[in-house]
Scaffold this motif. Structure first.
Motif, PDB file in Angstrom:
ATOM      1  N   UNK A  85       0.822  -1.216   0.000  1.00  0.00           N
ATOM      2  CA  UNK A  85       0.000   0.000   0.000  1.00  0.00           C
ATOM      3  C   UNK A  85       0.851   1.259   0.000  1.00  0.00           C
ATOM      4  N   UNK A  86       1.928   1.249  -0.763  1.00  0.00           N
ATOM      5  CA  UNK A  86       2.776   2.430  -0.899  1.00  0.00           C
ATOM      6  C   UNK A  86       3.797   2.626   0.204  1.00  0.00           C
ATOM      7  N   UNK A  87       3.818   1.753   1.205  1.00  0.00           N
ATOM      8  CA  UNK A  87       4.800   1.846   2.287  1.00  0.00           C
ATOM      9  C   UNK A  87       5.862   0.780   2.082  1.00  0.00           C
ATOM     10  N   UNK A  88       7.131   1.201   2.139  1.00  0.00           N
ATOM     11  CA  UNK A  88       8.234   0.259   1.980  1.00  0.00           C
ATOM     12  C   UNK A  88       8.846  -0.028   3.349  1.00  0.00           C
ATOM     13  N   UNK A  89       8.935  -1.318   3.676  1.00  0.00           N
ATOM     14  CA  UNK A  89       9.556  -1.787   4.909  1.00  0.00           C
ATOM     15  C   UNK A  89      10.890  -2.410   4.529  1.00  0.00           C
ATOM     16  N   UNK A  90      11.937  -2.098   5.297  1.00  0.00           N
ATOM     17  CA  UNK A  90      13.247  -2.702   5.054  1.00  0.00           C
ATOM     18  C   UNK A  90      13.715  -3.381   6.330  1.00  0.00           C
ATOM     19  N   UNK A  91      14.378  -4.500   6.182  1.00  0.00           N
ATOM     20  CA  UNK A  91      14.921  -5.234   7.316  1.00  0.00           C
ATOM     21  C   UNK A  91      16.424  -5.321   7.194  1.00  0.00           C
ATOM     22  N   UNK A  92      17.044  -6.075   8.082  1.00  0.00           N
ATOM     23  CA  UNK A  92      18.473  -6.308   7.955  1.00  0.00           C
ATOM     24  C   UNK A  92      18.755  -6.969   6.611  1.00  0.00           C
ATOM     25  N   UNK A  93      19.845  -6.627   6.003  1.00  0.00           N
ATOM     26  CA  UNK A  93      20.187  -7.224   4.707  1.00  0.00           C
ATOM     27  C   UNK A  93      19.610  -6.473   3.523  1.00  0.00           C
ATOM     28  N   UNK A  94      19.047  -5.301   3.735  1.00  0.00           N
ATOM     29  CA  UNK A  94      18.539  -4.500   2.613  1.00  0.00           C
ATOM     30  C   UNK A  94      19.655  -3.600   2.082  1.00  0.00           C
ATOM     31  N   UNK A  95      19.450  -3.025   0.932  1.00  0.00           N
ATOM     32  CA  UNK A  95      20.315  -1.955   0.425  1.00  0.00           C
ATOM     33  C   UNK A  95      19.503  -1.120  -0.555  1.00  0.00           C
ATOM     34  N   UNK A  96      20.009   0.047  -0.851  1.00  0.00           N
ATOM     35  CA  UNK A  96      19.410   0.936  -1.834  1.00  0.00           C
ATOM     36  C   UNK A  96      20.441   1.234  -2.905  1.00  0.00           C
ATOM     37  N   UNK A  97      20.004   1.210  -4.162  1.00  0.00           N
ATOM     38  CA  UNK A  97      20.863   1.606  -5.271  1.00  0.00           C
ATOM     39  C   UNK A  97      20.397   2.969  -5.731  1.00  0.00           C
TER      40      UNK A  97
END
Length: 181
Positions: free
Chosen positions: A29-41
């Motif tokens: 629903x348009x919300x991004x959840x990130x946990x351990x092991x994520x990254x952003x490019x």
């Protein structure tokens, strides 16, 4: 090039940035959840200049706090919010520059007639596992062969958790459901 930034009719727009999550993330629903092991490019493209002339910067900060300094990143590079930074709402600001649209520091030094666009993305850092609460049967409770007990439990990921994707319950090795007797 090597001159002061100036309005240039041949380059009216700053580079276009893209911020893409990878690894351990979930969007609902348009919300991004990130946990351990994520990254952003973080990357950027420009209609006039090649990527070697396009720069990107980013910063991330907990919602409600003052943003820190901008951090340079190689165009197409990656970064992550540390898993131990604390669960909750985080903001990521990012911006781009080319020779005609240059970065301006927070004091306004280097005022540019065509400043770069700054974008902001909001994510929720969720590194805490859901909590399972078993109401019945009580831990260690013993039963006779003619005793009955309902299975009563809850699974909760908290107000800012990403949710519970699935859960499974077994009783004496067989599948069971909440409320089962």
């Amino acid at each position: 090039l090597n001159d002061a930034p100036s309005a240039d009719a041949s380059d009216p727009n700053p580079p276009v940035a893209t911020l893409t999550p990878t690894g351990n993330y979930y969007t609902s629903s348009g919300t991004t959840y990130v946990g351990g092991g994520h990254s952003f490019t973080l990357g950027a493209t420009d209609t006039v200049f090649t990527t070697s002339f396009v720069n990107v910067e980013y910063r991330f900060y907990r919602d409600g706090t003052t943003p820190g300094a901008w951090l340079p990143l190689t165009n197409g590079g990656t970064f992550a919010i540390p898993g131990n930074a604390g669960d909750g709402v985080w903001r990521i600001d990012y911006r781009t520059e080319d020779p005609c649209h240059t970065f301006v520091d927070e004091s306004g030094a280097g005022a540019d007639p065509l400043p770069p666009a700054t974008s902001t993305t909001t994510v929720i850092l969720d590194t805490t596992a859901p909590v399972i609460s078993i109401v019945t049967p009580l831990d260690g409770q013993l039963f006779d062969t003619d005793d009955f007990s309902a299975i009563d439990y809850t699974v909760d990921d908290g107000a800012q958790g990403s949710g519970v994707a699935s859960h499974a319950v077994t009783l004496d090795g067989g599948a069971a459901v909440d409320g089962q007797v």
